[in-house]
Motif scaffolding. Structure first.
Motif, PDB file in Angstrom:
ATOM      1  N   LEU A  38      11.954 -55.793  38.341  1.00 45.32           N
ATOM      2  CA  LEU A  38      13.058 -55.483  39.236  1.00 45.32           C
ATOM      3  C   LEU A  38      12.751 -54.325  40.172  1.00 45.32           C
ATOM      4  O   LEU A  38      13.105 -54.355  41.337  1.00 45.32           O
ATOM      5  CB  LEU A  38      14.307 -55.116  38.420  1.00 45.32           C
ATOM      6  CG  LEU A  38      14.938 -56.247  37.624  1.00 45.32           C
ATOM      7  CD1 LEU A  38      16.096 -55.720  36.800  1.00 45.32           C
ATOM      8  CD2 LEU A  38      15.406 -57.351  38.537  1.00 45.32           C
ATOM      9  N   TYR A  39      12.127 -53.305  39.647  1.00 41.48           N
ATOM     10  CA  TYR A  39      11.913 -52.090  40.424  1.00 41.48           C
ATOM     11  C   TYR A  39      10.424 -51.775  40.454  1.00 41.48           C
ATOM     12  O   TYR A  39       9.847 -51.401  39.454  1.00 41.48           O
ATOM     13  CB  TYR A  39      12.697 -50.922  39.804  1.00 41.48           C
ATOM     14  CG  TYR A  39      14.148 -51.272  39.622  1.00 41.48           C
ATOM     15  CD1 TYR A  39      14.658 -51.561  38.368  1.00 41.48           C
ATOM     16  CD2 TYR A  39      14.995 -51.363  40.721  1.00 41.48           C
ATOM     17  CE1 TYR A  39      15.984 -51.903  38.201  1.00 41.48           C
ATOM     18  CE2 TYR A  39      16.332 -51.712  40.558  1.00 41.48           C
ATOM     19  CZ  TYR A  39      16.812 -51.975  39.298  1.00 41.48           C
ATOM     20  OH  TYR A  39      18.112 -52.314  39.132  1.00 41.48           O
ATOM     21  N   THR A  40       9.826 -51.966  41.610  1.00 39.34           N
ATOM     22  CA  THR A  40       8.387 -51.821  41.677  1.00 39.34           C
ATOM     23  C   THR A  40       7.939 -50.582  42.446  1.00 39.34           C
ATOM     24  O   THR A  40       6.760 -50.343  42.552  1.00 39.34           O
ATOM     25  CB  THR A  40       7.763 -53.059  42.337  1.00 39.34           C
ATOM     26  OG1 THR A  40       8.333 -53.220  43.633  1.00 39.34           O
ATOM     27  CG2 THR A  40       8.016 -54.307  41.514  1.00 39.34           C
ATOM     28  N   ALA A  41       8.847 -49.816  42.991  1.00 40.33           N
ATOM     29  CA  ALA A  41       8.472 -48.622  43.738  1.00 40.33           C
ATOM     30  C   ALA A  41       9.095 -47.398  43.081  1.00 40.33           C
ATOM     31  O   ALA A  41      10.228 -47.435  42.612  1.00 40.33           O
ATOM     32  CB  ALA A  41       8.950 -48.726  45.189  1.00 40.33           C
ATOM     33  N   ARG A  42       8.345 -46.330  43.059  1.00 38.49           N
ATOM     34  CA  ARG A  42       8.841 -45.077  42.491  1.00 38.49           C
ATOM     35  C   ARG A  42       9.155 -44.130  43.642  1.00 38.49           C
ATOM     36  O   ARG A  42       8.419 -44.043  44.615  1.00 38.49           O
ATOM     37  CB  ARG A  42       7.786 -44.465  41.579  1.00 38.49           C
ATOM     38  CG  ARG A  42       8.242 -43.192  40.912  1.00 38.49           C
ATOM     39  CD  ARG A  42       7.281 -42.776  39.830  1.00 38.49           C
ATOM     40  NE  ARG A  42       7.177 -43.766  38.784  1.00 38.49           N
ATOM     41  CZ  ARG A  42       7.936 -43.781  37.688  1.00 38.49           C
ATOM     42  NH1 ARG A  42       8.837 -42.854  37.510  1.00 38.49           N
ATOM     43  NH2 ARG A  42       7.774 -44.714  36.776  1.00 38.49           N
ATOM     44  N   LEU A  43      10.259 -43.429  43.508  1.00 36.86           N
ATOM     45  CA  LEU A  43      10.697 -42.488  44.532  1.00 36.86           C
ATOM     46  C   LEU A  43      10.786 -41.111  43.891  1.00 36.86           C
ATOM     47  O   LEU A  43      11.462 -40.941  42.880  1.00 36.86           O
ATOM     48  CB  LEU A  43      12.068 -42.913  45.076  1.00 36.86           C
ATOM     49  CG  LEU A  43      12.728 -42.007  46.096  1.00 36.86           C
ATOM     50  CD1 LEU A  43      11.908 -41.983  47.384  1.00 36.86           C
ATOM     51  CD2 LEU A  43      14.134 -42.501  46.384  1.00 36.86           C
ATOM     52  N   THR A  44      10.108 -40.149  44.459  1.00 42.02           N
ATOM     53  CA  THR A  44      10.155 -38.781  43.955  1.00 42.02           C
ATOM     54  C   THR A  44      10.982 -37.945  44.907  1.00 42.02           C
ATOM     55  O   THR A  44      10.786 -37.999  46.120  1.00 42.02           O
ATOM     56  CB  THR A  44       8.734 -38.199  43.853  1.00 42.02           C
ATOM     57  OG1 THR A  44       7.969 -39.035  42.996  1.00 42.02           O
ATOM     58  CG2 THR A  44       8.766 -36.790  43.298  1.00 42.02           C
ATOM     59  N   LEU A  45      11.892 -37.190  44.347  1.00 44.50           N
ATOM     60  CA  LEU A  45      12.832 -36.426  45.150  1.00 44.50           C
ATOM     61  C   LEU A  45      12.967 -35.035  44.545  1.00 44.50           C
ATOM     62  O   LEU A  45      13.182 -34.900  43.344  1.00 44.50           O
ATOM     63  CB  LEU A  45      14.179 -37.157  45.123  1.00 44.50           C
ATOM     64  CG  LEU A  45      15.303 -36.664  45.966  1.00 44.50           C
ATOM     65  CD1 LEU A  45      14.944 -36.785  47.444  1.00 44.50           C
ATOM     66  CD2 LEU A  45      16.542 -37.478  45.681  1.00 44.50           C
ATOM     67  N   ASP A  46      12.837 -34.015  45.363  1.00 44.24           N
ATOM     68  CA  ASP A  46      13.027 -32.643  44.889  1.00 44.24           C
ATOM     69  C   ASP A  46      14.498 -32.268  45.024  1.00 44.24           C
ATOM     70  O   ASP A  46      15.067 -32.359  46.113  1.00 44.24           O
ATOM     71  CB  ASP A  46      12.177 -31.662  45.702  1.00 44.24           C
ATOM     72  CG  ASP A  46      10.695 -31.872  45.466  1.00 44.24           C
ATOM     73  OD1 ASP A  46      10.321 -32.233  44.340  1.00 44.24           O
ATOM     74  OD2 ASP A  46       9.919 -31.674  46.418  1.00 44.24           O
ATOM     75  N   ILE A  47      15.104 -31.887  43.890  1.00 41.13           N
ATOM     76  CA  ILE A  47      16.511 -31.459  43.887  1.00 41.13           C
ATOM     77  C   ILE A  47      16.610 -30.165  43.089  1.00 41.13           C
ATOM     78  O   ILE A  47      15.704 -29.810  42.343  1.00 41.13           O
ATOM     79  CB  ILE A  47      17.440 -32.539  43.290  1.00 41.13           C
ATOM     80  CG1 ILE A  47      17.032 -32.874  41.859  1.00 41.13           C
ATOM     81  CG2 ILE A  47      17.444 -33.787  44.153  1.00 41.13           C
ATOM     82  CD1 ILE A  47      17.978 -33.808  41.145  1.00 41.13           C
ATOM     83  N   THR A  48      17.729 -29.498  43.243  1.00 40.39           N
ATOM     84  CA  THR A  48      17.927 -28.249  42.503  1.00 40.39           C
ATOM     85  C   THR A  48      18.236 -28.559  41.036  1.00 40.39           C
ATOM     86  O   THR A  48      18.755 -29.640  40.713  1.00 40.39           O
ATOM     87  CB  THR A  48      19.093 -27.441  43.097  1.00 40.39           C
ATOM     88  OG1 THR A  48      20.300 -28.186  42.907  1.00 40.39           O
ATOM     89  CG2 THR A  48      18.869 -27.130  44.568  1.00 40.39           C
ATOM     90  N   PRO A  49      17.944 -27.629  40.158  1.00 40.81           N
ATOM     91  CA  PRO A  49      18.297 -27.838  38.752  1.00 40.81           C
ATOM     92  C   PRO A  49      19.798 -28.061  38.554  1.00 40.81           C
ATOM     93  O   PRO A  49      20.214 -28.836  37.698  1.00 40.81           O
ATOM     94  CB  PRO A  49      17.829 -26.544  38.076  1.00 40.81           C
ATOM     95  CG  PRO A  49      16.726 -26.050  38.949  1.00 40.81           C
ATOM     96  CD  PRO A  49      17.148 -26.423  40.344  1.00 40.81           C
ATOM     97  N   ALA A  50      20.621 -27.403  39.364  1.00 43.63           N
ATOM     98  CA  ALA A  50      22.071 -27.567  39.235  1.00 43.63           C
ATOM     99  C   ALA A  50      22.495 -28.993  39.595  1.00 43.63           C
ATOM    100  O   ALA A  50      23.332 -29.593  38.909  1.00 43.63           O
ATOM    101  CB  ALA A  50      22.790 -26.557  40.127  1.00 43.63           C
TER     102      ALA A  50
END
Length: 83
Positions: A38-50
């Motif tokens: 179903l899901y073949t792509a990985r997305l990396t996203l930088d977010i705050t710990p909060a």
């Protein structure tokens, strides 16, 4: 006094496979979707710990995983029939 390295324990041959057991184990293989189906792509996203903490709490509250929650949100924001 015997040398421990000289002692060898024989391991017997693997027992023959039971075709009925093998078929029973594999009967559901065709029905189960694998993660990559179903899901073949990985997305990396930088977010705050909060923000990460708020997302995790929201997912837990809704009884879903973080990945499921974010996929649903992304599907809402970017539907397939989007112009």
């Amino acid at each position: 006094m015997t040398d421990a390295r000289a002692k060898r324990i024989a391991i017997g041959a693997r027992p023959p496979a039971n075709p009925h057991a093998e078929a029973w184990i594999r009967q559901g293989d065709g029905d189960v979707l694998q993660k990559g189906d179903l899901y073949t792509a990985r997305l990396t996203l930088d977010i705050t710990p909060a923000l990460r903490a708020r997302i995790k709490v929201a997912a837990f509250t809704q009884g879903v995983t973080v990945a499921e929650l974010l996929r649903a949100l992304l599907e809402q924001a970017f539907p397939e029939d989007m112009p």
